[in-house]
Design an enzyme around this catalytic site. Sequence first.
Site, PDB file in Angstrom:
ATOM      1  N   ASP A   9       0.884  -1.154   0.000  1.00  0.00           N
ATOM      2  CA  ASP A   9       0.000   0.000   0.000  1.00  0.00           C
ATOM      3  C   ASP A   9       0.933   1.217   0.000  1.00  0.00           C
ATOM      4  OD1 ASP A   9      -2.374   1.600   0.410  1.00  0.00           O
ATOM      5  OD2 ASP A   9      -1.705   1.824   2.476  1.00  0.00           O
ATOM      6  N   ASP A  11       0.004   5.096   0.894  1.00  0.00           N
ATOM      7  CA  ASP A  11      -0.193   6.064   1.976  1.00  0.00           C
ATOM      8  C   ASP A  11      -0.203   5.352   3.334  1.00  0.00           C
ATOM      9  OD1 ASP A  11      -0.603   8.375   0.255  1.00  0.00           O
ATOM     10  OD2 ASP A  11      -2.514   7.488  -0.286  1.00  0.00           O
TER      11      ASP A  11
HETATM   12  C1  BG6 Z   1      -5.582   6.366   0.168  1.00  0.00           C
HETATM   13  C2  BG6 Z   1      -5.497   7.242   1.385  1.00  0.00           C
HETATM   14  O1  BG6 Z   1      -4.370   5.744  -0.064  1.00  0.00           O
HETATM   15  O2  BG6 Z   1      -5.939   7.141  -0.974  1.00  0.00           O
HETATM   16  C3  BG6 Z   1      -6.809   7.990   1.584  1.00  0.00           C
HETATM   17  O3  BG6 Z   1      -5.227   6.455   2.529  1.00  0.00           O
HETATM   18  C4  BG6 Z   1      -7.167   8.751   0.314  1.00  0.00           C
HETATM   19  O4  BG6 Z   1      -6.699   8.879   2.674  1.00  0.00           O
HETATM   20  C5  BG6 Z   1      -7.198   7.796  -0.864  1.00  0.00           C
HETATM   21  O5  BG6 Z   1      -8.436   9.370   0.452  1.00  0.00           O
HETATM   22  C6  BG6 Z   1      -7.524   8.500  -2.192  1.00  0.00           C
HETATM   23  O6  BG6 Z   1      -6.489   9.368  -2.519  1.00  0.00           O
HETATM   24  P1  BG6 Z   1      -6.542  10.448  -3.679  1.00  0.00           P
HETATM   25  O7  BG6 Z   1      -5.119  10.885  -3.819  1.00  0.00           O
HETATM   26  O8  BG6 Z   1      -7.070   9.768  -4.894  1.00  0.00           O
HETATM   27  O9  BG6 Z   1      -7.459  11.541  -3.195  1.00  0.00           O
HETATM   28 MG    MG Z   2      -2.729   3.186   3.514  1.00  0.00          MG
END
Ligand code: BG6
Ligand code: MG
Length: 188
Positions: A9, A11
């Site tokens: 993963d 984030d």
């Molecule tokens: C995830 C994060 O990896 O991605 C979330 O943990 C986030 O917090 C999600 O909302 C979507 O991300 P993005 O960059 O498409 O807004």
């Molecule tokens: Mg994550």
Amino acid sequence: MKVQAVIFDLDGVLTDTAEGHYLSWQRVCDEEGIPFTRQMNEQLRGRRRADSLRLILGERQVDEATFNAILARKNAYYLEYLETLTPEALLPGIPQLLDALDAAGIPYAVGSASRNARRVLAQLGVLERFAFVGDGNTVARAKPAPDLFLAIAQALDVSPAASVVVEDAQAGVEAALRGGFGVVGVGP
Ligand code: BG6
Ligand code: MG
């Protein structure tokens, strides 16, 4: 059995962008007069952008145009934050772990709910290292559905049972287990 692949993963695993998501949601919620806290931000780990906004809004009703405008503004703020991201933002031990996987000849990929995954990896200076990047555009059903991790295993031509997913979010751990992967959960 030898591990055939590792799926990270992004984030909360390779880097801690939760703070950037938090600051961006906070800014847009302040502008809109919507209550938002750090505690609520924790519930958003691993959730897609639109699903996150639905959770934030709760019972509040907004029309579709407003909903989409809030999403666009949140993402614009998040992109501003990403400009500040450098390779220093890789979490401790990640470069060494990638080096060790290279040395062992084990391919690795990213499986993230974020539509900004490639941009984040580029800012971190590691985009080219990954054999495959699955992001928020790769499959229709988000985690906890196993679809994203299964699509990545297929792209890498490895079996889920011989692959390991590394996740920080409950929805991600569930997705990996449902797909029949080995899973390492990190963080709280
Ligand atoms: C995830 C994060 O990896 O991605 C979330 O943990 C986030 O917090 C999600 O909302 C979507 O991300 P993005 O960059 O498409 O807004
Ligand atoms: Mg994550």
